[in-house]
Design an enzyme around this catalytic site. Structure first.
Site, PDB file in Angstrom:
ATOM      1  N   ASP A 197       0.662   1.137   6.694  1.00 14.19           N
ATOM      2  CA  ASP A 197       1.213   2.338   7.338  1.00 14.19           C
ATOM      3  C   ASP A 197       1.574   2.113   8.809  1.00 14.19           C
ATOM      4  OD1 ASP A 197       0.485   3.335   4.912  1.00 14.19           O
ATOM      5  OD2 ASP A 197      -1.260   4.433   5.642  1.00 14.19           O
TER       6      ASP A 197
ATOM      7  N   ARG B 227      13.630  -4.062  -0.854  1.00  9.54           N
ATOM      8  CA  ARG B 227      15.035  -4.445  -1.006  1.00  9.54           C
ATOM      9  C   ARG B 227      15.718  -3.489  -1.967  1.00  9.54           C
ATOM     10  NH1 ARG B 227      12.411  -9.856  -1.701  1.00  9.54           N
ATOM     11  NH2 ARG B 227      11.907 -10.344   0.434  1.00  9.54           N
TER      12      ARG B 227
ATOM     13  N   GLN C 275       3.824  -2.420  -2.784  1.00  9.67           N
ATOM     14  CA  GLN C 275       4.003  -2.801  -1.387  1.00  9.67           C
ATOM     15  C   GLN C 275       2.757  -3.394  -0.759  1.00  9.67           C
ATOM     16  OE1 GLN C 275       5.513   1.272  -0.452  1.00  9.67           O
ATOM     17  NE2 GLN C 275       6.622   0.083   1.053  1.00  9.67           N
ATOM     18  N   ARG C 276       1.623  -3.158  -1.406  1.00  7.85           N
ATOM     19  CA  ARG C 276       0.391  -3.645  -0.798  1.00  7.85           C
ATOM     20  C   ARG C 276      -0.009  -5.015  -1.327  1.00  7.85           C
ATOM     21  NH1 ARG C 276      -3.301   1.622  -0.856  1.00  7.85           N
ATOM     22  NH2 ARG C 276      -4.620   0.200  -2.021  1.00  7.85           N
TER      23      ARG C 276
ATOM     24  N   GLY D 201      -7.852   0.383   2.054  1.00  5.42           N
ATOM     25  CA  GLY D 201      -6.885  -0.130   1.074  1.00  5.42           C
ATOM     26  C   GLY D 201      -6.519  -1.574   1.364  1.00  5.42           C
TER      27      GLY D 201
ATOM     28  N   GLY E 276     -16.015   6.384  -0.290  1.00  3.01           N
ATOM     29  CA  GLY E 276     -17.434   6.485   0.067  1.00  3.01           C
ATOM     30  C   GLY E 276     -17.706   6.409   1.553  1.00  3.01           C
TER      31      GLY E 276
ATOM     32  N   SER F 278     -11.104   3.393   8.497  1.00  4.12           N
ATOM     33  CA  SER F 278     -12.194   2.412   8.419  1.00  4.12           C
ATOM     34  C   SER F 278     -12.702   2.047   9.804  1.00  4.12           C
ATOM     35  CB  SER F 278     -11.701   1.125   7.751  1.00  4.12           C
ATOM     36  OG  SER F 278     -11.370   1.373   6.429  1.00  4.12           O
TER      37      SER F 278
HETATM   38  O1  F6P Z   1      -3.119   3.651   3.823  1.00  3.58           O
HETATM   39  C1  F6P Z   1      -2.461   2.810   2.922  1.00  3.58           C
HETATM   40  C2  F6P Z   1      -1.908   3.592   1.735  1.00  3.58           C
HETATM   41  O2  F6P Z   1      -1.272   2.685   0.843  1.00  3.58           O
HETATM   42  C3  F6P Z   1      -0.965   4.756   2.098  1.00  3.58           C
HETATM   43  O3  F6P Z   1       0.342   4.325   2.436  1.00  3.58           O
HETATM   44  C4  F6P Z   1      -1.040   5.583   0.846  1.00  3.58           C
HETATM   45  O4  F6P Z   1      -0.768   6.951   1.130  1.00  3.58           O
HETATM   46  C5  F6P Z   1      -2.482   5.415   0.434  1.00  3.58           C
HETATM   47  O5  F6P Z   1      -2.960   4.219   1.009  1.00  3.58           O
HETATM   48  C6  F6P Z   1      -2.669   5.326  -1.058  1.00  3.58           C
HETATM   49  O6  F6P Z   1      -4.023   5.368  -1.302  1.00  3.58           O
HETATM   50  P1  F6P Z   1      -4.693   4.917  -2.677  1.00  3.58           P
HETATM   51  O7  F6P Z   1      -4.633   3.425  -2.741  1.00  3.58           O
HETATM   52  O8  F6P Z   1      -6.100   5.424  -2.552  1.00  3.58           O
HETATM   53  O9  F6P Z   1      -3.884   5.544  -3.762  1.00  3.58           O
END
Ligand code: F6P
Length: 356
Positions: free
Chosen positions: A149, A169, A270-271, A20, A87, A126
Site C-alpha cells: 500500500d 500490466r 500483487q502480493r 500481510g 490477532g 504492525s
Molecule cells: O495491506 C495490504 C493489503 O493487501 C491491502 O492492500 C488490502 O486491502 C489488504 O491487505 C487485504 O487484506 P487480506 O490479505 O487480509 O485480505
C-alpha cells in the site's frame, strides 16, 4: 523506555515479519542476517509467524545463518519466516470467544530466547503494535516498513510497493491498496490508463462516463481504467459495492455506455511473485541499516527512504501520523491530469470551469 544495549554487549537479535505478505521480505531478512552475522558477529533468530512466534509455547523460531540464503532467496516472494495479520496481542481472541492480553508472553518469549534486540518488518498496523509491545517490554527495537500500500508515514517507499505496481500490466483492473491510492495512481500512470480512481479523490459517475464517451467519439475502441479497491461508489448504494468497486462500476458502465466492459480484480496476486529490482535494492538498504541502528543504539526508530536515500525516523511519529495518503495536488495526480486522465471530481470541475 528500552535500554539501548551497547553494540559490544549484543550477542543475539531477532527478526520477524508481521502483517500481510509482500515481495521483498526475504530480501530484507537476508540483508539483516548478512549484516548482523558478518559485520557484527551476532546470532540472528528468525521468529516465525510474526509476533505469534514469541507469544506461543513452544516458541516458534529458527536460527538464521548465511547458508540459509544460498540460491534465489533474494528474489523469492513471500516470507521464509511466515507472518500473520490476525490477532492483536493486547486483545487476543481465545478459542472460547473471550479475549486475553497476551503481550506479557511476547516479552517473556523475547527474554527466554536471550535476544538483545528485535527488528520488525511490518506495515503501519504492525509497526504500531510492535512499537507498543517493545515499549512495554523495554525491548530494543528497530522497524522496517513494508507494504504494497506504500502508506507508512514518513517514508517515501515501503518494501513491496514497487513490485505490486510492476505487476499491473493489465488494462482494466481493480487493484489493492486499502484506503490509499498509491498502487492505483502509479499503476495507472505506468499503464497509460484513461481513468484512475482512488480513495483520496471522490469521483463523479458523470466524469467517468464523459471521459469514456469522449474516447469513443474520437475513434478509440478501448479504454483503460484502474480503480483502487478503497474507492466508494458515488451516488450509488454502498451495498451495491459488496462485490468490489470494480464489479460495481462494471455494471454501471455496461448499462450506460452500450459497451462491453470486463473487470479484472488483481487481488492477492500483487502480493506474491518475485520482488522487482527496486524492491530488492530497497530491502537490502533497509535491512543493513536496521542492523547498524541496533548496533548504534538508535532505537524506537524506523528506517525510511527520503530524498534519494536511507534515513531513520522516530517510530512514535510514524505511528502518530497514521496512514500516508496520495497527495491530491502531488506530482502524480498533476501529471495524470496533464495527460487528460480522469482522476476524480476535481478534474471535472477544472474541465467544467475551462469550458464555461
Ligand atoms: O495491506 C495490504 C493489503 O493487501 C491491502 O492492500 C488490502 O486491502 C489488504 O491487505 C487485504 O487484506 P487480506 O490479505 O487480509 O485480505
Amino acid at each position: 523506555m528500552p535500554q539501548s544495549p551497547s553494540p559490544s554487549s549484543i550477542k543475539r537479535i531477532g527478526v520477524l515479519t508481521s502483517g500481510g505478505d509482500c515481495s521483498g521480505l526475504n530480501a530484507v531478512i537476508r540483508a539483516v542476517v548478512f549484516r548482523a552475522t558478518q559485520t557484527y558477529e551476532w546470532q540472528v533468530y528468525g521468529i516465525h509467524s510474526g509476533a505469534l512466534g514469541l507469544m506461543e509455547r513452544p516458541l516458534m523460531y529458527e536460527e538464521l545463518n548465511l547458508s540459509r540464503f544460498q540460491g534465489h532467496m533474494l528474489r523469492t516472494g513471500g516470507t521464509m519466516l511466515g507472518t500473520t495479520s490476525k490477532g492483536d496481542p493486547f486483545h487476543y481472541p481465545m478459542p472460547d470467544g473471550s479475549f486475553k492480553d497476551h503481550s506479557g508472553d511476547f516479552v517473556r518469549g523475547f527474554q527466554e530466547l536471550g535476544l538483545d534486540a528485535l527488528i520488525g518488518i511490518g506495515g503501519d498496523g504492525s509497526l504500531n503494535l510492535l512499537s507498543q509491545l517493545t515499549t512495554q517490554g523495554g525491548i530494543a527495537f528497530v522497524g522496517i516498513p513494508k507494504t504494497i500500500d506504500n502508506d507508512v508515514a514518513l517514508t517515501e517507499f515501503a518494501v513491496g510497493f514497487a513490485t505490486a505496481v510492476s505487476h499491473n500490466r493489465v488494462m482494466i483492473l481493480e487493484v489493492m491498496g486499502r484506503d490509499a491510492g498509491h498502487i492505483a495512481i502509479s499503476a495507472g500512470l505506468a499503464g497509460g490508463a484513461d481513468v484512475i480512481l482512488l480513495p483520496e479523490i471522490p469521483y463523479l459517475e458523470e466524469g467517468v462516463i464523459t471521459k469514456l464517451k469522449s474516447l469513443i467519439a474520437r475513434g478509440q475502441n478501448h479504454a483503460l481504467m484502474v480503480v483502487a479497491e478503497g474507492v466508494e461508489p458515488t451516488g450509488g448504494n454502498k451495498n451495491d459495492n459488496r462485490n468490489g468497486i470494480g464489479d460495481y462500476l462494471g455494471d454501471v458502465l455496461g448499462r450506460r455506455l452500450d459497451a462491453v466492459v470486463r473487470v479484472t480484480v488483481l487481488g492477492h496476486l500483487q502480493r506474491g511473485g518475485a520482488p522487482c529490482s527496486q524492491d530488492r535494492i530497497l530491502a537490502q538498504t533497509f535491512g543493513t541499516r536496521a542492523v547498524d541502528m541496533v548496533a548504534e543504539g538508535k532505537l524506537d526508530r524506523m528506517v525510511a527512504w527520503r530524498e534519494r536515500g536511507v534515513v531513520d525516523v522516530a517510530l512514535d511519529k510514524v505511528v502518530r501520523q497514521g496512514e500516508r495518503k496520495v497527495l491530491t495536488d502531488g506530482t502524480y495526480i498533476r501529471t495524470a491530469r496533464a495527460l487528460g486522465v480522469y482522476v476524480g471530481e476535481d478534474h471535472m470541475q477544472t474541465t467544467a470551469e475551462r469550458v464555461s
